[in-house]
Write a protein that holds these residues in place. Structure first.
Motif, PDB file in Angstrom:
ATOM      1  N   VAL A   1       7.274 -10.014  -4.666  1.00 61.91           N
ATOM      2  CA  VAL A   1       5.871  -9.824  -4.286  1.00 61.91           C
ATOM      3  C   VAL A   1       5.682  -8.432  -3.677  1.00 61.91           C
ATOM      4  O   VAL A   1       4.787  -7.680  -4.069  1.00 61.91           O
ATOM      5  CB  VAL A   1       5.416 -10.921  -3.286  1.00 61.91           C
ATOM      6  N   LEU A   2       6.575  -8.068  -2.747  1.00 54.93           N
ATOM      7  CA  LEU A   2       6.492  -6.742  -2.123  1.00 54.93           C
ATOM      8  C   LEU A   2       6.633  -5.641  -3.162  1.00 54.93           C
ATOM      9  O   LEU A   2       5.909  -4.647  -3.153  1.00 54.93           O
ATOM     10  CB  LEU A   2       7.592  -6.585  -1.070  1.00 54.93           C
ATOM     11  N   HIS A   3       7.580  -5.828  -4.049  1.00 53.69           N
ATOM     12  CA  HIS A   3       7.864  -4.841  -5.089  1.00 53.69           C
ATOM     13  C   HIS A   3       6.618  -4.598  -5.962  1.00 53.69           C
ATOM     14  O   HIS A   3       6.204  -3.456  -6.166  1.00 53.69           O
ATOM     15  CB  HIS A   3       9.037  -5.368  -5.934  1.00 53.69           C
ATOM     16  N   GLU A   4       6.022  -5.672  -6.422  1.00 52.04           N
ATOM     17  CA  GLU A   4       4.882  -5.518  -7.334  1.00 52.04           C
ATOM     18  C   GLU A   4       3.635  -4.997  -6.611  1.00 52.04           C
ATOM     19  O   GLU A   4       2.913  -4.159  -7.140  1.00 52.04           O
ATOM     20  CB  GLU A   4       4.570  -6.845  -8.043  1.00 52.04           C
ATOM     21  N   TYR A   5       3.407  -5.464  -5.387  1.00 52.08           N
ATOM     22  CA  TYR A   5       2.272  -4.945  -4.626  1.00 52.08           C
ATOM     23  C   TYR A   5       2.478  -3.467  -4.298  1.00 52.08           C
ATOM     24  O   TYR A   5       1.517  -2.701  -4.235  1.00 52.08           O
ATOM     25  CB  TYR A   5       2.016  -5.762  -3.351  1.00 52.08           C
ATOM     26  N   PHE A   6       3.726  -3.076  -4.108  1.00 52.04           N
ATOM     27  CA  PHE A   6       3.996  -1.660  -3.854  1.00 52.04           C
ATOM     28  C   PHE A   6       3.567  -0.821  -5.059  1.00 52.04           C
ATOM     29  O   PHE A   6       2.920   0.221  -4.902  1.00 52.04           O
ATOM     30  CB  PHE A   6       5.482  -1.441  -3.542  1.00 52.04           C
TER      31      PHE A   6
ATOM     32  N   ARG B   1       8.946 -11.778   5.883  1.00 53.29           N
ATOM     33  CA  ARG B   1       9.453 -13.126   6.183  1.00 53.29           C
ATOM     34  C   ARG B   1       9.070 -13.536   7.594  1.00 53.29           C
ATOM     35  O   ARG B   1       8.656 -14.664   7.825  1.00 53.29           O
ATOM     36  CB  ARG B   1      10.982 -13.144   6.058  1.00 53.29           C
ATOM     37  N   GLY B   2       9.202 -12.604   8.540  1.00 54.07           N
ATOM     38  CA  GLY B   2       8.857 -12.880   9.926  1.00 54.07           C
ATOM     39  C   GLY B   2       7.387 -13.246  10.069  1.00 54.07           C
ATOM     40  O   GLY B   2       7.027 -14.190  10.764  1.00 54.07           O
ATOM     41  N   LEU B   3       6.531 -12.497   9.377  1.00 50.29           N
ATOM     42  CA  LEU B   3       5.095 -12.769   9.434  1.00 50.29           C
ATOM     43  C   LEU B   3       4.780 -14.132   8.835  1.00 50.29           C
ATOM     44  O   LEU B   3       3.971 -14.885   9.365  1.00 50.29           O
ATOM     45  CB  LEU B   3       4.323 -11.682   8.673  1.00 50.29           C
ATOM     46  N   LEU B   4       5.455 -14.463   7.749  1.00 48.04           N
ATOM     47  CA  LEU B   4       5.186 -15.746   7.090  1.00 48.04           C
ATOM     48  C   LEU B   4       5.679 -16.915   7.934  1.00 48.04           C
ATOM     49  O   LEU B   4       5.078 -17.978   7.942  1.00 48.04           O
ATOM     50  CB  LEU B   4       5.839 -15.777   5.697  1.00 48.04           C
ATOM     51  N   ASP B   5       6.757 -16.696   8.677  1.00 51.09           N
ATOM     52  CA  ASP B   5       7.296 -17.755   9.539  1.00 51.09           C
ATOM     53  C   ASP B   5       6.329 -18.131  10.649  1.00 51.09           C
ATOM     54  O   ASP B   5       6.367 -19.228  11.173  1.00 51.09           O
ATOM     55  CB  ASP B   5       8.620 -17.314  10.186  1.00 51.09           C
TER      56      ASP B   5
ATOM     57  N   ALA C   1      -2.589 -12.257   4.090  1.00 47.13           N
ATOM     58  CA  ALA C   1      -2.712 -11.707   5.447  1.00 47.13           C
ATOM     59  C   ALA C   1      -1.443 -10.943   5.818  1.00 47.13           C
ATOM     60  O   ALA C   1      -1.503  -9.853   6.402  1.00 47.13           O
ATOM     61  CB  ALA C   1      -2.975 -12.837   6.440  1.00 47.13           C
ATOM     62  N   ALA C   2      -0.292 -11.500   5.462  1.00 44.20           N
ATOM     63  CA  ALA C   2       0.982 -10.836   5.762  1.00 44.20           C
ATOM     64  C   ALA C   2       1.103  -9.525   4.984  1.00 44.20           C
ATOM     65  O   ALA C   2       1.567  -8.510   5.513  1.00 44.20           O
ATOM     66  CB  ALA C   2       2.146 -11.767   5.436  1.00 44.20           C
ATOM     67  N   LEU C   3       0.663  -9.532   3.732  1.00 50.75           N
ATOM     68  CA  LEU C   3       0.731  -8.308   2.917  1.00 50.75           C
ATOM     69  C   LEU C   3      -0.174  -7.226   3.494  1.00 50.75           C
ATOM     70  O   LEU C   3       0.174  -6.049   3.511  1.00 50.75           O
ATOM     71  CB  LEU C   3       0.336  -8.605   1.462  1.00 50.75           C
ATOM     72  N   GLU C   4      -1.326  -7.639   3.984  1.00 46.10           N
ATOM     73  CA  GLU C   4      -2.237  -6.680   4.620  1.00 46.10           C
ATOM     74  C   GLU C   4      -1.558  -5.994   5.789  1.00 46.10           C
ATOM     75  O   GLU C   4      -1.702  -4.799   5.999  1.00 46.10           O
ATOM     76  CB  GLU C   4      -3.478  -7.404   5.136  1.00 46.10           C
TER      77      GLU C   4
ATOM     78  N   ALA D   1      13.365  -2.970   2.429  1.00 48.03           N
ATOM     79  CA  ALA D   1      13.157  -2.584   3.823  1.00 48.03           C
ATOM     80  C   ALA D   1      12.134  -3.487   4.517  1.00 48.03           C
ATOM     81  O   ALA D   1      12.265  -3.790   5.700  1.00 48.03           O
ATOM     82  CB  ALA D   1      12.705  -1.127   3.897  1.00 48.03           C
ATOM     83  N   GLU D   2      11.113  -3.913   3.785  1.00 47.88           N
ATOM     84  CA  GLU D   2      10.017  -4.668   4.407  1.00 47.88           C
ATOM     85  C   GLU D   2      10.180  -6.180   4.312  1.00 47.88           C
ATOM     86  O   GLU D   2       9.410  -6.926   4.912  1.00 47.88           O
ATOM     87  CB  GLU D   2       8.680  -4.268   3.780  1.00 47.88           C
ATOM     88  N   LEU D   3      11.186  -6.630   3.570  1.00 49.03           N
ATOM     89  CA  LEU D   3      11.352  -8.071   3.385  1.00 49.03           C
ATOM     90  C   LEU D   3      11.506  -8.841   4.702  1.00 49.03           C
ATOM     91  O   LEU D   3      10.830  -9.854   4.911  1.00 49.03           O
ATOM     92  CB  LEU D   3      12.521  -8.354   2.433  1.00 49.03           C
ATOM     93  N   PRO D   4      12.356  -8.365   5.629  1.00 50.82           N
ATOM     94  CA  PRO D   4      12.501  -9.118   6.879  1.00 50.82           C
ATOM     95  C   PRO D   4      11.168  -9.225   7.634  1.00 50.82           C
ATOM     96  O   PRO D   4      10.864 -10.265   8.215  1.00 50.82           O
ATOM     97  CB  PRO D   4      13.506  -8.288   7.689  1.00 50.82           C
TER      98      PRO D   4
END
Ligand SMILES: [Zn+2]
Length: 141
Positions: free
Chosen positions: A76-81, A127-131, A22-25, A121-124
């Motif tokens: 995760v972000l890197h590979e999905y990118f 992380r915020g979404l996952l929190d 959901a966060a990745l979406e 750039a998108e990591l924060p």
């Protein structure tokens, strides 16, 4: 010619945790994250020495476990990118990637630079979404 699914992958399909999907979406503003197949303990990925993951159109192949992968949100972000923004739409091709690697090496390969920049750039945000997901509610205020 019909090719049996799984011939290339040889690993196990790993089901990504729902809150992470959901966060990745949200981060990618794209429902495509759910269609990406993640394969863990992939022999194919292990052939790429020193790599923890490699990607192909629509899939991420992990040398290790899916749980280890999820524990590293930047990866995760890197590979999905690579899958959603580069393979998808044909910007990334095996030949293109190889040429870049020959010309500039792995680290300065523009596909890698682009993926690293995006992930950092998108990591924060991720992380915020996952929190905010119920999974971490146990630590409450
Ligand atoms: Zn990469």
């Amino acid at each position: 010619m019909q090719r049996r699914d799984g011939r290339l992958q040889r690993g196990r399909v790993y089901r990504m945790p729902e809150p992470l999907l959901a966060a990745l979406e949200t981060v990618f503003a794209d429902a495509g994250a759910r269609t990406v197949v993640v394969v863990e303990q992939s022999r194919y990925a292990r052939l790429h020495r020193g790599m923890v993951a490699t990607t192909r159109p629509g899939r991420i192949l992990l040398a290790g476990s899916g749980a280890d992968f999820c524990a590293d949100p930047e990866l995760v972000l890197h590979e999905y990118f690579h899958v959603l923004r580069q393979w998808h739409g044909g910007r990334l091709t095996r030949t293109g990637y190889l040429l870049e690697s020959v010309r500039r090496g792995y680290w300065f390969n523009r596909y890698e630079e682009e993926a690293r920049r995006f992930a950092a750039a998108e990591l924060p945000r991720l992380r915020g979404l996952l929190d905010r997901t119920p999974l971490s509610a146990g630590s409450g205020p």
